[in-house]
Every structure is written in C-alpha cells, then in structure tokens.
Enzyme design. Structure first.
Site, PDB file in Angstrom:
ATOM      1  N   ASP A 169      35.139  30.078 112.507  1.00 30.03           N
ATOM      2  CA  ASP A 169      34.455  31.313 112.138  1.00 30.03           C
ATOM      3  C   ASP A 169      33.815  31.986 113.348  1.00 30.03           C
ATOM      4  OD1 ASP A 169      33.457  33.226 110.383  1.00 30.03           O
ATOM      5  OD2 ASP A 169      32.704  31.732 108.976  1.00 30.03           O
ATOM      6  N   ASP A 199      35.636  38.205 103.302  1.00 26.44           N
ATOM      7  CA  ASP A 199      34.598  37.515 102.530  1.00 26.44           C
ATOM      8  C   ASP A 199      34.521  38.079 101.117  1.00 26.44           C
ATOM      9  OD1 ASP A 199      33.758  35.633 104.278  1.00 26.44           O
ATOM     10  OD2 ASP A 199      31.996  36.707 104.994  1.00 26.44           O
TER      11      ASP A 199
END
Ligand code: GLA
Length: 732
Positions: free
Chosen positions: A481, A551
């Site tokens: 990430d 997301d």
C-alpha cells in the site's frame, strides 16, 4: 506478420510496421526528424506526405537559410527542443553552463536490432525472444553541448504497440541540467480529435472523460509524486465519430508510477502535438559529462476499430509483455481481507473464526490487512516498524500463519513500506529518513510521512525489514500500500542543484525496493495498492500482476471505476471484492448478487466479516464461488468487450470471450428501477458467428451471430441495483 523496420535511403524515411500498423517519419532539411504517419499498415510510402512548403508569417526558418517556406514551427516533428524556431511546448529543455537552454538536435545515425533492450532501472515492456519485436535507435546530436538523444522505438510483431523512450547521453565536457525530457512526441496534421482521459479521486478513480481537443494547451498530469487517483497516466485521441467499435483511436500509456504529464497543444494551423513523459514540475536532472538519463517508456497504440480494440491492444501487451509475475496467467486465489471486517480492531483470537468461516465457504486465502505490526491500533503510529505486534499475536505471526495454512488456506499480509510515522522506532532512531525540507515542518497526511527512498541506505533498511517478515512467516501474498501523496520534496543526501531529482529518484527507489523483493520472492503473489487505485499504472504491473482498483467497494460505484479502468488496463490487473451493506463508502445497499457480478468481472474476493453473514448469505457465498470458478480463467485470460457504459446510461454491460471463442461470460447491470421501464437489449461482442452457444443456466442454444446481432432482452425487475450474469458455452 513479423515486425519490420526499414530506412529508405533515397527518401530518408523510416517505416516501422508489423503488417497491422505503420509508423513513418523522415529526415528533413536541417537533419530534422519529421513525423509522417501513424495508423493502419501501408505496404510502402512514396513521398506524398512531404510537408507542403508554405511561407507562414511569424514562423521563421533554419539558421543561415534563405528558404522562407521551411519552418520547424509548422513542420510536424518527431522530437523537439527549446531554443528552436518552434513555439510549441518542446519535448526537451536543457539548461547549459552559459545559462542558455537552446538545442539543435540533428539526425546523426541509426541502428535496427531484433528484440528489445531492457531500460536501466525502469519497468518496461519486454520480449521473451528476439523474434517478437524490432527496435530502432535513432541518434540525434546537438553539436554545441555534445548531448546525444537516442530515440528508442520498438514495434512488436504480435501487438499493435510501439514502445518509445529516450536515452540522453552527455557527450560534452560540461554538466548540464535536464529540465524536461519527454518520452515521446507525436505531431498530428488534419485531425479534429476528442481526448479521453481517466480523472478521479480517492474512492472514485478512473472515470472516463471525453472532451474536444481545443486550440491552445491541455495537460492531464500528476504532481503528487505517484501516478495518482486524480489523473491516470493514459490518454486516447479519437475522431469525433469514434465509438467503442468503429473509428480511429490512438492510445498513449506511460509505464511509470511518478509525476507524469500527458500534454496536448493545438496550434495556429490546427496541428496537434502530443507530449508524454515525466512531469517537468520541480524536475531538474544534473547530467555530468559522460552520464546518461533514461526516460520511462510510453506505449503507443492505434486502433482503426474504435476504443474497444485500443483497450484490447493495451490489455494484451500488459498481460503478456509488461507483467512478469509467474501468476500472470494463473487463477488468482479467492481471498477474504479483514480490513472492512475489523479495521484495526483485531487480534489472533478474533481473526480465527473468520479464517474458519473462510475455509467453510470455499475461500482460498486469508489476507491480514493493516494493524499487525509495531503497536498499531490506529493510523497514527508504527509505519517503519515492520515487526509483529505481540499483543495481537502473542505466539508470533508464524503461529497464526500456520493456523491459516493448516486450514488449507493461503496467507497474505499488508505492508506500507514507503512510509514512516513520527511514533515509530525507525523515526526515533533515524529522523533524517523522513522526507522534509530543512527548517520547514513537513505536512502530515493520514498522520504519516514519506521515507526518503532516494537514499539507497533507506531502501536497504526497508528491504531487510520486509524480506525478514516474508522469509519467516509463511507469506503467500503481499498487499503493498501507499496511503498518501508526496510532499516536502527534499533529500538531505543530495546537493542543492540536485533537489530537482528527488521526485524521480523516489520512484527509482520504489522500483528498486519492489524489484528486489519480487525477485527474491517469486512464489509470493504481490498486489499493488495506494489508498485503493492511487497508483494503478503499467509501471506497477511490471512488478505486481494485480492492483486493488479502489477503496470504494460499492458495486454501483465500481461499475464506472472498473469500466474506466478497462480503457487502459486488463481486468486481470484489477482486484474487486464483495463487501457488506450498507456499503462503508457510499452507504448504499445493493443485492448480494450485484456485488458478486461486479467483483467477478475482475480478480475476485471478499472484504467483510464472514462470521456475521446469515445462513442465507453463506449459501450465496458458496454459490458465488462456484459461479466464479466457472469464469475465473476467462476473466484473467479472455478478451474483454465493453457493451454499455455506466456513465452514459442507467445500465452497464460487458462480456469476456475465451481465446478459442468457446466460452462467454456476460455481466449486465441496471442501476435504478422504473415503473414503466423501456425494454432494453444487450448485444454481445467477440463471439464466433458460426458457433452455437448454450446458455448454461437455461439450456437455450443460439448462434453467435444471433447473440451479437439480435441480442437478448435485459430482465425487467422492479428493484434498484440489479445485475444479471450469463455463461455461454459453445457446443460445436
Ligand atoms: C488503504 C487501502 C485499504 C486498506 C487501508 C489500510 O486505504 O486501500 O484497502 O488496506 O489502506 O490502512
């Protein structure tokens, strides 16, 4: 046909062709390269596109020449520089010792070779065998500075792709500063284009936008240090009439994960220049005598059959010759990720029932997301300390990994290796690793800061920490990430006149770190992520075969995100999960089947608390997994066809077709319900018209031409957010 690059000595024309596309440019007066043509393949060229000589006011001429009809300002160029009589934005700007920035890049020599050389320190498309492509290197020289620009062009035999990049060598005696070096320039004459780009935001990435190309300049770019949620490093230029299945479409895609610029300029003669490359914002690269600078690669494609073919051209080359991972053609494990199930609030005890339920439902991998390291109970600490949080895992992470493995599941783990928290041992020991401008307080974002990856010792420290966890805890998968944009651009390791190198050196450090880890752990499946799809680009794909697309896990929001993403990237590169309702990002409640249909159109998984599902929902998960098992190979390896755009109507639809055209997976979606709905049909694409296809659900049989020409009625349902999937299999 095989790729072939020729140089016609009489006309001084280069012709790159693979029998499907042609790219032509010439050497004109002043040893200037001039762009001639990019499009459908032609057998030969007989000089008809020699640029007409016209005296244009205020467009001056070659130094020392009395010919008023020849100007670099109007000539379509192949690679331009500052300081010439060319008033467009130039491809390159170089500041020299005397303070000037003028170059005069003249054609010097060329070379054609089979295959494709790797680009030093950068991701790029590649060949597995020299017969797959040919590469042309054209050397341009600036006499005064001694700079040599090598323009690299690779044409592939089996893909309608031309890969371009530029290698700059300082062959002079003095250091110079590169202030701009585009990877490619293409000048178009007599075109009236629209431009398509992929803007977005966090949790709202890559929405297709189509606008006219206007006089003046337009730029689609990132200054965030990464390729960004806000503007993907991709554009397409299309004719006004171009649609998904007809018309010309030119695609440009940068194989790069940092600041980019995709710039257009339409001039006084309605000629349009395209420049693609590293953004020149806060960019300045000191090139000492003898040094070289390699730009990232840009992939160019041409389709005469609309946007869908353009996308397929990118899908093919990315899947086959950008992604290197051994997983590229493999079915990726169906996973459950604990992020939306627990966020930071978990320990081994709480996770075990989720693992048990995953096993029970047929899920193949458990992914442990953020919060397993340092003392991280929220997002305010511990980045930089990749050591197990013992309170959460008293017997060690390996012990929990064993539990997962004993259940027959694979085990995946989340990392964010490029970041540092103030509250971390790493910061306490090495505050200078945190990127900041001396004397200025750095800006937090998600209360975290950037590690100075321009420094090899920082890359080494992170490499050791991550490699140690990967080697000792039975890790099968990594989610990598990056949860903020860069700011406070400065490295204490560089002198003042090299601070303009920080953005690019950061990207090189990131590639170095990632490259070393993926090379050392080839059996681990790596997934890219940056707050969802904030770094969704072909550069990352070189290292990691899949990327978390967004997301935003809401099925309706995902329609536009996945549709837009498919413009430039294959579904095999996107990951998509079924999550809980009300959705955590939008609050929307969509049916379980609809969430499944959207997620199954990419690399599939779950992101919810499996222990909270009702028995009915658990049965649906089992069915979904059985359904996905029927199409997962098709989704990863098939051809993708967009049928209905979610941004143009209340519906979305697409279908996948296997390479042998024997299997077809269709997903259709209707967003809102209406009291008296108009009837709509979905017409499929890419089938074999002669084959008979059986609907696996109903047993009905249709010829491919029927499904493509007549189509099928969409169901009429009085409920919002509905989806319907179909699987057809050929029976002859
Ligand atoms: C990012 C990712 C999410 C999750 C969180 C964890 O936002 O995109 O999927 O991993 O970080 O902090």
């Amino acid at each position: 046909m095989t790729a072939k690059i020729t140089f016609d000595n009489d006309q001084k024309v280069f012709h790159l062709t693979n029998g499907s596309i042609s790219y032509l440019f010439s050497v004109e007066e002043g040893e200037t390269l001039s762009h001639l043509y990019f499009g459908k393949a032609v057998k030969a060229y007989h000089g008809q596109l020699k640029y007409p000589r016209v005296d244009r006011g205020f467009s001056g001429n070659l130094p020392g020449s009395l010919d008023r009809t020849y100007s670099k300002d109007t000539l379509p160029r192949e690679y331009s520089s500052a300081g010439e009589m060319d008033y467009h934005e130039p491809a390159t700007i170089v500041r020299q010792k005397d303070g000037s920035n003028a170059l005069n890049l003249k054609f010097d020599s060329y070379e054609v070779k089979d295959g494709k050389p790797a680009l030093k320190d950068l991701p790029a498309s590649y060949t597995e065998d020299d017969s797959e492509a040919q590469t042309l290197s054209v050397n341009l020289k600036d006499e005064k500075s001694g700079l040599i620009y090598t323009l690299l062009y690779t044409i592939f035999s089996d893909f309608d792709i031309i890969a371009r990049s530029v290698l700059v060598k300082n062959g002079g005696q003095e250091a110079v500063y590169l202030e701009k070096v585009a990877s490619a320039q293409v000048d178009f004459v007599d075109r009236d284009f629209d431009v398509i780009c992929l803007p977005g935001a966090h949790a709202n990435e890559r929405h297709m936008q189509r606008t006219p190309v206007t006089f003046g300049s337009q730029a689609f770019e990132s200054r965030r240090g990464s390729s960004s949620h806000q503007m993907n490093p991709f554009i397409a230029l299309v004719d006004k009439k171009t649609d998904e299945y007809s018309g010309d479409a030119y695609g440009f895609e940068l194989v790069y994960s940092g600041n980019h610029s995709m710039a257009l300029e339409t001039d006084q003669l309605a000629q349009t220049r395209v420049l693609v490359g590293i953004n020149d914002y806060n960019f300045s690269w000191k090139l000492e005598a003898g040094d070289e600078f390699q730009t990232p690669e840009v992939l160019l494609t041409y389709s005469g059959e609309g946007l869908n073919k353009m996308s397929q051209n990118f899908h093919e080359v990315i899947r086959e010759r950008v992604v290197r991972s051994k997983f590229k053609h493999q079915k990726r494990p169906i996973l459950v990720n604990n992020w939306e199930a627990t966020y930071f609030d978990f320990d081994e005890k709480k996770l075990k029932p989720i693992v048990d339920e995953a096993k029970n439902l047929g899920i193949e991998m458990f992914v442990l997301d953020d919060g397993w390291f340092g003392h991280r109970n929220d997002d305010n600490s511990s980045l930089g300390d990749w050591k197990i949080f013992e309170k959460k895992f008293p017997k060690g992470l390996g012990h929990f990994a064993d539990y997962v493995h004993d259940k027959g599941l694979k085990f995946g783990l989340w990392f964010e290796p490029e970041m540092i928290s103030y509250d971390s041992d790493l910061y306490r020991e090495h505050p200078d690793y945190l990127m900041q401008v001396p004397g200025r307080a750095p800006s937090p974002s998600r209360n975290q800061y950037i590690l100075d990856l321009t420094r090899p010792e920082v890359v080494d420290v992170m490499y050791k920490q991550v490699a140690d966890i990967l080697a000792n805890n039975g890790i099968d998968y990594v989610k990598w990430d990056m949860n903020r944009s860069l700011s406070d651009i400065y490295s204490v390791s560089l002198p003042a006149d090299r601070q303009g190198e920080v953005y690019h050196r950061y990207v090189l450090g990131y590639y170095d770190l990632m490259g070393r880890l993926v090379d050392q752990f080839p059996d681990i499946l790596f997934e890219g992520c940056s707050g969802g799809g904030g770094r969704f680009d072909a550069g990352v794909a070189y290292y990691m075969p899949q990327i978390w697309a967004s997301d935003n896990t809401d099925a309706v929001a995902r329609l536009a995100i996945q549709y837009g993403t498919s413009l430039a990237y294959p579904p095999s590169m996107m990951t998509a999960h079924v999550s809980a309702v009300p959705n955590h990002q939008t609050g929307r409640k969509t049916p379980f089947e609809t969430r499944g249909a959207a997620a199954m159109s990419a690399v599939f998984g779950y992101e919810l608390d499996l222990t909270k599902l009702t028995d009915e929902e658990k049965a649906m998960v089992k069915n979904q997994i059985a359904d996905y098992n029927k199409v997962r190979d098709l989704v990863v390896n098939g051809d993708f066809y967009r049928l209905k755009s979610p941004t143009e109507s209340n519906q979305a639809a697409w279908n996948f077709v296997s390479k042998d055209k024997k299997e077809v997976f269709v997903a259709t979606f209707a967003v809102l319900a209406f009291a008296q709905p108009y009837l709509t049909k979905t017409k499929l694409k890419g089938l074999d018209p002669e084959k008979k296809y059986k609907n696996e659900e109903t047993g009905e049989v249709f010829y491919g031409d029927e499904l493509m020409e007549l189509g099928i009625y969409d169901p009429v349902v009085h409920q919002d957010y509905m989806a319907k999937t179909y699987l057809f299999k050929a029976i002859n």
